[in-house]
Scaffold this motif. Structure first.
Motif, PDB file in Angstrom:
ATOM      1  N   PRO A   1      -2.858  26.537   3.948  1.00 15.18           N
ATOM      2  CA  PRO A   1      -2.520  27.834   4.541  1.00 15.18           C
ATOM      3  C   PRO A   1      -3.490  28.331   5.617  1.00 15.18           C
ATOM      4  O   PRO A   1      -3.047  28.739   6.690  1.00 15.18           O
ATOM      5  N   ALA A   2      -4.794  28.310   5.357  1.00 15.94           N
ATOM      6  CA  ALA A   2      -5.733  28.862   6.334  1.00 15.94           C
ATOM      7  C   ALA A   2      -5.689  28.031   7.615  1.00 15.94           C
ATOM      8  O   ALA A   2      -5.612  28.567   8.730  1.00 15.94           O
ATOM      9  N   GLU A   3      -5.706  26.703   7.468  1.00 20.00           N
ATOM     10  CA  GLU A   3      -5.647  25.822   8.634  1.00 20.00           C
ATOM     11  C   GLU A   3      -4.332  25.981   9.388  1.00 20.00           C
ATOM     12  O   GLU A   3      -4.300  26.007  10.619  1.00 20.00           O
ATOM     13  N   MET A   4      -3.241  26.094   8.636  1.00 21.42           N
ATOM     14  CA  MET A   4      -1.940  26.219   9.295  1.00 21.42           C
ATOM     15  C   MET A   4      -1.807  27.537  10.052  1.00 21.42           C
ATOM     16  O   MET A   4      -1.128  27.595  11.072  1.00 21.42           O
ATOM     17  N   PHE A   5      -2.463  28.566   9.552  1.00 20.10           N
ATOM     18  CA  PHE A   5      -2.400  29.845  10.262  1.00 20.10           C
ATOM     19  C   PHE A   5      -3.052  29.691  11.637  1.00 20.10           C
ATOM     20  O   PHE A   5      -2.538  30.172  12.645  1.00 20.10           O
ATOM     21  N   CYS A   6      -4.149  28.959  11.670  1.00 18.46           N
ATOM     22  CA  CYS A   6      -4.836  28.667  12.933  1.00 18.46           C
ATOM     23  C   CYS A   6      -3.991  27.731  13.805  1.00 18.46           C
ATOM     24  O   CYS A   6      -3.824  27.960  15.000  1.00 18.46           O
ATOM     25  N   ARG A   7      -3.415  26.701  13.186  1.00 15.79           N
ATOM     26  CA  ARG A   7      -2.608  25.738  13.940  1.00 15.79           C
ATOM     27  C   ARG A   7      -1.345  26.378  14.516  1.00 15.79           C
ATOM     28  O   ARG A   7      -0.936  26.092  15.646  1.00 15.79           O
ATOM     29  N   GLU A   8      -0.721  27.259  13.722  1.00 13.46           N
ATOM     30  CA  GLU A   8       0.476  27.959  14.214  1.00 13.46           C
ATOM     31  C   GLU A   8       0.120  28.820  15.426  1.00 13.46           C
ATOM     32  O   GLU A   8       0.906  28.964  16.354  1.00 13.46           O
ATOM     33  N   ASN A   9      -1.077  29.379  15.380  1.00 16.26           N
ATOM     34  CA  ASN A   9      -1.549  30.200  16.477  1.00 16.26           C
ATOM     35  C   ASN A   9      -1.756  29.358  17.749  1.00 16.26           C
ATOM     36  O   ASN A   9      -1.354  29.751  18.840  1.00 16.26           O
ATOM     37  N   ILE A  10      -2.343  28.179  17.569  1.00 16.55           N
ATOM     38  CA  ILE A  10      -2.522  27.255  18.694  1.00 16.55           C
ATOM     39  C   ILE A  10      -1.157  26.881  19.277  1.00 16.55           C
ATOM     40  O   ILE A  10      -0.933  26.933  20.489  1.00 16.55           O
ATOM     41  N   GLU A  11      -0.231  26.522  18.380  1.00 20.13           N
ATOM     42  CA  GLU A  11       1.085  26.082  18.822  1.00 20.13           C
ATOM     43  C   GLU A  11       1.825  27.196  19.561  1.00 20.13           C
ATOM     44  O   GLU A  11       2.490  26.938  20.565  1.00 20.13           O
TER      45      GLU A  11
ATOM     46  N   THR B   1      -7.561  27.238  28.966  1.00 21.56           N
ATOM     47  CA  THR B   1      -8.291  28.506  29.102  1.00 21.56           C
ATOM     48  C   THR B   1      -7.910  29.453  27.968  1.00 21.56           C
ATOM     49  O   THR B   1      -8.769  30.078  27.347  1.00 21.56           O
ATOM     50  N   LYS B   2      -6.628  29.535  27.666  1.00 17.19           N
ATOM     51  CA  LYS B   2      -6.156  30.452  26.609  1.00 17.19           C
ATOM     52  C   LYS B   2      -6.593  30.000  25.219  1.00 17.19           C
ATOM     53  O   LYS B   2      -6.687  30.813  24.310  1.00 17.19           O
ATOM     54  N   LEU B   3      -6.813  28.691  25.040  1.00 17.34           N
ATOM     55  CA  LEU B   3      -7.038  28.164  23.685  1.00 17.34           C
ATOM     56  C   LEU B   3      -8.469  28.254  23.180  1.00 17.34           C
ATOM     57  O   LEU B   3      -8.743  27.862  22.056  1.00 17.34           O
ATOM     58  N   ASP B   4      -9.378  28.724  23.989  1.00 21.11           N
ATOM     59  CA  ASP B   4     -10.749  28.892  23.518  1.00 21.11           C
ATOM     60  C   ASP B   4     -11.365  27.558  23.061  1.00 21.11           C
ATOM     61  O   ASP B   4     -11.998  27.466  22.015  1.00 21.11           O
ATOM     62  N   VAL B   5     -11.175  26.513  23.883  1.00 19.33           N
ATOM     63  CA  VAL B   5     -11.767  25.218  23.535  1.00 19.33           C
ATOM     64  C   VAL B   5     -13.167  25.089  24.117  1.00 19.33           C
ATOM     65  O   VAL B   5     -13.840  24.084  23.914  1.00 19.33           O
ATOM     66  N   GLY B   6     -13.619  26.082  24.856  1.00 23.32           N
ATOM     67  CA  GLY B   6     -14.913  25.989  25.526  1.00 23.32           C
ATOM     68  C   GLY B   6     -14.724  25.466  26.937  1.00 23.32           C
ATOM     69  O   GLY B   6     -13.601  25.258  27.392  1.00 23.32           O
ATOM     70  N   GLU B   7     -15.833  25.261  27.636  1.00 19.80           N
ATOM     71  CA  GLU B   7     -15.768  24.771  29.014  1.00 19.80           C
ATOM     72  C   GLU B   7     -15.083  23.416  29.049  1.00 19.80           C
ATOM     73  O   GLU B   7     -15.367  22.548  28.223  1.00 19.80           O
ATOM     74  N   PHE B   8     -14.180  23.237  29.987  1.00 18.34           N
ATOM     75  CA  PHE B   8     -13.491  21.947  30.090  1.00 18.34           C
ATOM     76  C   PHE B   8     -13.457  21.457  31.528  1.00 18.34           C
ATOM     77  O   PHE B   8     -13.644  22.238  32.463  1.00 18.34           O
TER      78      PHE B   8
ATOM     79  N   ARG C   1      -6.863  17.370  17.995  1.00 19.44           N
ATOM     80  CA  ARG C   1      -8.208  17.400  18.569  1.00 19.44           C
ATOM     81  C   ARG C   1      -8.573  18.823  18.962  1.00 19.44           C
ATOM     82  O   ARG C   1      -9.718  19.252  18.794  1.00 19.44           O
ATOM     83  N   ILE C   2      -7.589  19.549  19.500  1.00 17.31           N
ATOM     84  CA  ILE C   2      -7.849  20.951  19.841  1.00 17.31           C
ATOM     85  C   ILE C   2      -8.135  21.752  18.579  1.00 17.31           C
ATOM     86  O   ILE C   2      -9.063  22.560  18.539  1.00 17.31           O
ATOM     87  N   PHE C   3      -7.367  21.469  17.528  1.00 16.89           N
ATOM     88  CA  PHE C   3      -7.621  22.149  16.246  1.00 16.89           C
ATOM     89  C   PHE C   3      -9.045  21.858  15.762  1.00 16.89           C
ATOM     90  O   PHE C   3      -9.758  22.770  15.321  1.00 16.89           O
ATOM     91  N   ALA C   4      -9.491  20.608  15.878  1.00 24.25           N
ATOM     92  CA  ALA C   4     -10.841  20.246  15.433  1.00 24.25           C
ATOM     93  C   ALA C   4     -11.910  21.044  16.184  1.00 24.25           C
ATOM     94  O   ALA C   4     -12.966  21.361  15.639  1.00 24.25           O
ATOM     95  N   LEU C   5     -11.623  21.402  17.444  1.00 22.52           N
ATOM     96  CA  LEU C   5     -12.574  22.190  18.234  1.00 22.52           C
ATOM     97  C   LEU C   5     -12.491  23.688  17.923  1.00 22.52           C
ATOM     98  O   LEU C   5     -13.503  24.384  17.882  1.00 22.52           O
ATOM     99  N   VAL C   6     -11.265  24.174  17.723  1.00 20.96           N
ATOM    100  CA  VAL C   6     -11.041  25.614  17.586  1.00 20.96           C
ATOM    101  C   VAL C   6     -11.324  26.104  16.170  1.00 20.96           C
ATOM    102  O   VAL C   6     -11.801  27.214  15.967  1.00 20.96           O
TER     103      VAL C   6
END
Lengths: 578, 578
Positions: free
Chosen positions: A80-90, A215-222, A441-446
């Motif tokens: 649940p906690a991870e999916m809440f974050c993943r749903e947000n990314i998606e 930029t929107k995903l908060d992955v840091g400088e890219f 991979r984005i999830f692993a960073l965020v």
């Protein structure tokens, strides 16, 4: 002497400490080697123990096979906690896709095997096949690009559906590194533009889209590394690579972000039989990276400009830079001559997004193409092996890798239409360009940042409770009313909960902002009590802000409760955030 | 005489006309049989033609295998318009899931084979296996319930995660009927409540949730058939079914919605060896359906109440009715003694949602349990067969079937913990109840209405255009600005589009509501022109409402364009709708 298990524990602690202290690679290697030996001897001693026990005990053990309660190798559950974050990314990714005019496509998870055949070069051995149970030969999709091309070839090119996005899982029988988001089942979000448009306009759209999303995903400088297949081919031709060696040599160059130049050169010369002098010439070119300045320099290179491929590539790159300046993303771009991309089907520009955090330790994204990095990460083992073989990848030495990549593939749809035609010739071609975003991979960073900020795992706004007789039907009645009004609500599924405390605790586990408390007398008077709950981050952990002593909450008319809740700043904020 | 092909065409037309006129089944059968014979003779003549040609032509034809450009059997692509509708369905379902306090879980598409083993009874043969490529034996998931139970067994029961939802694809090697949403790959949305709660409270939550979802989804009038495994078992015991025949007889009862009673009885007696008198007694019970009235009647049945199973089931059903009345959904419920559900793992209440439109022709949802329906639909063939075998299902005779189903399964998690324990005994059990919503079947019901209402296929709000010199960079600049402000915007990827007409046409294909037109002189003055486009449904088709003659659009300050668009009723309406 300490038992082997104890020695392993001590050695593991030592190894971890050395790692934290950024010890010298040689010291780390030594510690790791010793740990490996200890583990091996433990396994041996266990084996002999077991056989001794079996020999000593004439009662054969029962044949019962104990079930291994786990997911398949290289796959995992997301709770649940991870999916809440993943749903947000998606949601963020999909919002960008539709903002750029995309519409959605969904293709099956498996395809007829012959659709995937001949598309992935050496990596075809990583395809997951389905068992032949009578009927078609099937395989799990390896990416979204080939199914998209199959779809476009089946439906025929139209202008209306020229921007298509897909979000879903793809499958590769590769060596997984779960903690870094390198999985056998992984999620990709793709956006592709098909159709015959004016040069580099769709290319600019895709690069601009990728910048918006990252930029929107908060992955840091890219950084988005960009190159052009035609420039690369031109360079190889100018350096004197024989025509039949161009793809193999390109494949070697592709490894420059994972291997030092000297190893790549060795692959070119020793393995692939290229003259050393030619390899050296290539080495001079592929070490360059930069922006429009690099383009100027190459445009002034007469040898290169005399080559038709290089000239076309450089002209297109110039046009792209013009558009990227208007899109306002030029500062994110690194024109990088060492970028080659593995897949055979690319025909124009190619790109790959990297972040500092995605590189293995000792690397910097900005140095990724440097000719001789300080420490080489382990070579990626792409040969599939039996899953029972011991995993040899050292996770601490593996980076997340590129988080998005893609390129122009003008010939892929034509391959399908040609192969499906009666004479093998009449294939209608359809130029395409696309990008794949690696959601795991984005999830692993965020995810670590999300946890730090105290991300919730559900959206429930109200928890309805009662003490004493439980008032179950009254609770259900109010829960129903709130839900029907669009307020996410829950309650404890007990007829008579022990006390208010257990209900508060349940609501707090979900961080529900409003506790609504029912009481027999209050209900008669038409009232309910509302207590708003707030949380703060203390030392990286969420803690409930304690109400002032003696706070009895707010008395609200039951008939006006929906309006009251919807009028609170907390609820308004949640609505605005959606 | 007409050629065989011509005869086939004529016969097909005749058959279709008969079907439209609802001709007698015997007449239809006759027409269909003749069509089959004609097709067979065509195939034969082609075969002999081919062999004649081959014999006459010494030049062997090339070995080239022409690619079949298609998706795997029982799977399909969903294009943009369909996906826009499907995304809308999914959003509605997820919104209900979170409104009821659910949080999301995601499990892999494939599982270790032994996780799925022993869970699906006879239907296990429909599981898709992956090829053994060295390593684990894997299979595609058959539903979301077993992976959920595996997850719960792995992580241990907690109260926080007691409501979990999953949305994703599942796989069955069954005979597909694509037009009715009966696929080999299909999407299910599951919601499950785990944990030891007070009797029938989670059960009431799930039924209330299902009613909320189906009401919101515009599937038309629906009924939720409910029964209780313990009542059914009690009935079988009271009627005198031997203990070892209870599951097989239950399985036969389960077919009552697809077969007339006489056929089911034959299966019980001739195939499964039940005494005819016992079968007749069962027949008396299972023909009943109703509401609380039926419950009263059964509670007064002394023979039944003397049976422990029946008594417990009926008591629980009484409690459930009490709660469902408070949830306000009692009018949607049909207590139906013929509902048995195939899966072995159910232990308490079971349910199935049906709509009028989901039944095969000649059926009514409200009659689904009638003892002798007017015309029996074809028996479902669950035996897997080679995919090249001719498909024998007559699609016109197949309904969409139930659109959601589920039940209580208190033993499944315990099966996993026991199998994984060292001694096979210590399994911690975890009561669960859940529902699976068939998204493809719901899509099959909702899609025609969606098309009729003129559903769009993307959300783009603004199309930026220019005539004359094309003003490409100015267009990109404005597109970028609007997108950054959250306004979904697109433009034609041409440097100098032929004229405004082609750009209007492109925007209209996507039904974009705002056309923004750039002109060199206007831009100098700081202005742009906006034309709002509207559509109406004329004769079931979308048509653009033509602007009044001479309408030049509205001149808007470029600097204020974002605010202007966001202030329009059209934009506001779109925001409100989200």
């Amino acid at each position: 002497m300490a038992s082997i298990s104890e020695q392993i524990a001590t050695q593991t602690a030592l190894f971890n400490q050395l790692r934290l202290q950024n010890a010298e690679p040689s010291v780390l290697d030594e510690a790791k080697k010793k740990l490996g030996e200890l583990k091996k001897s433990l396994a041996l001693s266990k084996g002999s123990d077991a056989s001794t026990a079996a020999a000593g005990n004439k009662e054969a053990p029962s044949k019962r096979q104990r079930l291994l309660l786990k997911t398949a190798k290289g796959t995992r559950d997301y709770g649940p906690a991870e999916m809440f974050c993943r749903e947000n990314i998606e949601r963020t990714v999909k919002e960008c896709f539709t903002t750029f005019g995309g519409s959605c496509l969904d293709t099956p998870v498996f395809e007829r095997k012959d659709i995937l055949a001949g598309k992935y070069g050496e990596d075809a051995k990583l395809i997951f096949d389905l068992m032949d149970q009578g009927g078609e030969q099937l395989a799990l999709r390896y990416d979204h690009t080939v199914p998209l091309a199959r779809y476009l070839a089946m439906t025929g090119a139209t202008t209306t559906q020229s921007k298509l996005w897909q979000v879903g899982k793809v499958y590769r029988r590769d060596s997984p590194v779960v903690s870094k988001g390198r999985m056998r089942e992984f999620s990709q979000a793709d956006f592709d533009i098909s159709g015959t448009w004016d040069p580099m306009i769709p290319d600019g759209e895709i690069v601009s889209l990728l910048c918006s999303i990252l930029t929107k995903l908060d992955v840091g400088e890219f950084t988005i590394k960009i190159n052009h297949r035609k420039i690369l081919d031109g360079i190889f031709e100018v350096c004197g690579v024989p025509a039949d060696k161009i793809r193999p040599i390109s494949s070697a160059v592709d490894k420059l972000d994972k291997m030092p130049w000297l190893e790549v050169k060795k692959e070119m010369t020793a393995e692939k039989g290229l003259d050393e002098s030619i390899a050296d010439k290539i080495g001079e070119y592929v070490k360059h990276k930069g922006g429009p300045d690099l383009l100027e320099k190459l445009l002034a290179d007469e040898a290169l400009m005399a080559n038709a491929n290089a000239k076309q590539g450089l002209t297109e790159m110039g046009l792209l830079f013009t558009y990227l300046r208007v899109y306002g993303v030029l500062d994110k771009i690194s024109f990088d001559l060492s970028l080659a991309r593995g897949l055979d089907y690319y025909t124009g520009i190619i790109y790959e997004a990297v972040v500092e955090a995605s590189a293995p330790p000792g690397f910097k994204a900005s140095d990724a193409a440097a000719a001789a990095p300080a420490a080489a990460p382990p070579k990626k083992k792409s040969k599939p092996k039996a899953d029972d073989e011991e995993e040899e990848i050292d996770e601490s030495q593996v980076g997340v890798g590129s988080i998005a990549a893609g390129g122009r593939y003008d010939g892929l749809v034509g391959m399908f239409t040609a192969a499906a035609s009666a004479d093998g010739k009449k294939g209608a071609s359809l130029p395409c360009i696309g990008v794949s975003i690696g959601l795991d991979r984005i999830f692993a960073l965020v995810w670590p940042k999300w946890v730090e900020k105290g991300g919730r795992c559900k959206e429930t706004m109200v928890y309805v409770m009662a003490a004493g007789d439980g008032l179950l039907e009254e609770r259900i009645g109010l829960v129903r009313e709130l839900r029907e009004a669009g307020i996410k609500t829950d309650f404890l599924a007990k007829k008579k909960p022990k006390n208010l405390g257990v209900q508060f605790a349940a609501g707090e586990e979900d961080e529900v902002p409003f506790a609504v408390i029912l009481g027999t007398d209050e209900l008669k008077a038409g009232d309910v009590t509302v207590k708003e709950q707030k949380w703060e981050i203390v030392g990286g952990k969420k803690a409930k802000i304690q109400a002032e002593k003696g706070d009895k909450g707010t008395s609200v008319k039951r008939a006006g409760l929906v309006e009251w809740i919807k009028g609170t700043p907390t609820f308004q904020e949640w609505v605005a955030q959606k």
